[in-house]
Design an enzyme around this catalytic site. Structure first.
Site, PDB file in Angstrom:
ATOM      1  N   LEU A 122       3.044 -15.594   4.556  1.00 32.79           N
ATOM      2  CA  LEU A 122       2.438 -14.785   3.499  1.00 32.79           C
ATOM      3  C   LEU A 122       2.509 -13.341   3.974  1.00 32.79           C
ATOM      4  CD1 LEU A 122      -0.759 -16.864   2.510  1.00 32.79           C
ATOM      5  CD2 LEU A 122       1.393 -16.665   1.244  1.00 32.79           C
ATOM      6  N   ASP A 123       2.721 -12.419   3.055  1.00 31.69           N
ATOM      7  CA  ASP A 123       2.781 -11.001   3.419  1.00 31.69           C
ATOM      8  C   ASP A 123       1.450 -10.548   4.034  1.00 31.69           C
ATOM      9  OD1 ASP A 123       5.252 -10.956   2.198  1.00 31.69           O
ATOM     10  OD2 ASP A 123       4.449 -10.205   0.300  1.00 31.69           O
ATOM     11  N   TYR A 124       1.529  -9.454   4.717  1.00 34.20           N
ATOM     12  CA  TYR A 124       0.357  -8.843   5.370  1.00 34.20           C
ATOM     13  C   TYR A 124      -0.854  -8.781   4.423  1.00 34.20           C
ATOM     14  CZ  TYR A 124      -2.115  -5.087   7.893  1.00 34.20           C
ATOM     15  OH  TYR A 124      -3.033  -4.335   8.559  1.00 34.20           O
ATOM     16  N   ARG A 210       6.105 -10.735  -5.539  1.00 36.76           N
ATOM     17  CA  ARG A 210       5.981  -9.273  -5.722  1.00 36.76           C
ATOM     18  C   ARG A 210       7.229  -8.711  -6.399  1.00 36.76           C
ATOM     19  NH1 ARG A 210       1.534  -7.433  -2.579  1.00 36.76           N
ATOM     20  NH2 ARG A 210       0.857  -9.081  -1.186  1.00 36.76           N
TER      21      ARG A 210
END
Ligand code: URA
Length: 259
Positions: A122-124, A210
């Site tokens: 998962l992204d930051y 995103r």
């Protein structure tokens, strides 16, 4: 089950499930002899999931139950472990960072389960369900592009999303690494300034949600993963982790095609 035998059953997906007597578990973990372990139990020094167990018929599932003796946890050396974490924002999905930034490794019991690795990323800034396992076969199976494991995200996006834009997400949009597979997309709520969209994708490209939302002109403000394959985050608090239960592991193995 006879008195001294462990029960090796197969659960719904044919996975081996080993349930054994507590004294045998303690002996096998090297705490004491079988008789010595029985004494520890009758002395009230042994707990299973926090409860004192004095009855010699007590059985445990080593993959799920937490056994302690005098407050210290006892584990068998073998057995793969899979856990889910509710990842908060502000953590990198990696087990180490050369710059010392916060990583998800800070949030999971890596000392207790050496070899734990994140299954995907998962992204930051993305929150939600992140899976970890010590089982490489399971991890590879779940991430294999041909397995198309579903992931469902709740995306708060900028602006009001129209039905036509949702349909673009459903049909597939052209990103710089190719057209996305058809996705499910549903508007949960919308105001003039932002919208909440539930999106299920069947692949796992970098920053995919995103980029998909960016493509339809609605940049993501917040992104949260609710489910991964057959697993739901449920009400696990942010920053907390838990072991999967047997049914969940079984369903996950099926999703990975290794049941
Ligand atoms: N898609 C994204 O864009 N980010 C994530 O963290 C996960 C899926």
């Amino acid at each position: 089950m006879t008195d001294n035998k462990e029960s090796v059953d197969a659960n719904a997906c044919g996975q081996r499930v080993v349930v054994m007597r507590l004294q045998k578990f303690l002996a096998r973990a090297g705490v004491a002899s079988r008789r010595g372990s029985e004494n520890l139990m009758t002395d009230g020094r042994v707990r299973v999931n926090g409860e004192v167990k004095t009855e010699l018929g007590t059985k445990v599932d080593p993959r799920i139950d937490t056994v302690t003796v005098d407050g210290r946890e006892v584990r068998l050396a073998d057995g793969a472990v899979t856990i889910m974490l509710h990842k908060p924002a502000g953590y990198l999905t990696t087990m180490s960072d050369p710059y010392g930034r916060p990583t998800v490794a800070d949030l999971v019991p890596r000392d207790r389960y050496p070899g734990l690795f994140p299954v995907g990323r998962l992204d930051y800034d993305t929150t939600g369900l992140l899976l970890f396992s010590t089982d490489g076969e399971l991890g590879n199976g779940l991430l294999h592009p041909r397995k198309h494991v579903d992931k469902t995200y709740e995306a708060l996006v900028d602006g009001r999303v129209s039905e036509d834009e949702l349909q673009l997400l459903r049909d597939g949009v052209l990103l710089d690494d190719g057209i996305t597979l058809p996705a499910e997309a549903q508007l949960v709520k919308a105001s003039r300034s932002d919208s909440t969209v539930l999106i299920t994708i069947h692949e796992g490209r970098k920053r995919q949600v995103r980029r998909m939302c960016g493509f339809i002109g609605h940049p993501v403000i917040d992104l949260h993963r609710r489910s991964f394959g057959p697993l739901d985050l449920g009400n696990l608090p942010e920053g907390a982790w838990r072991m999967l239960d047997q049914e969940e592991e079984c369903a996950l193995r099926k999703a990975a095609g290794i049941a």
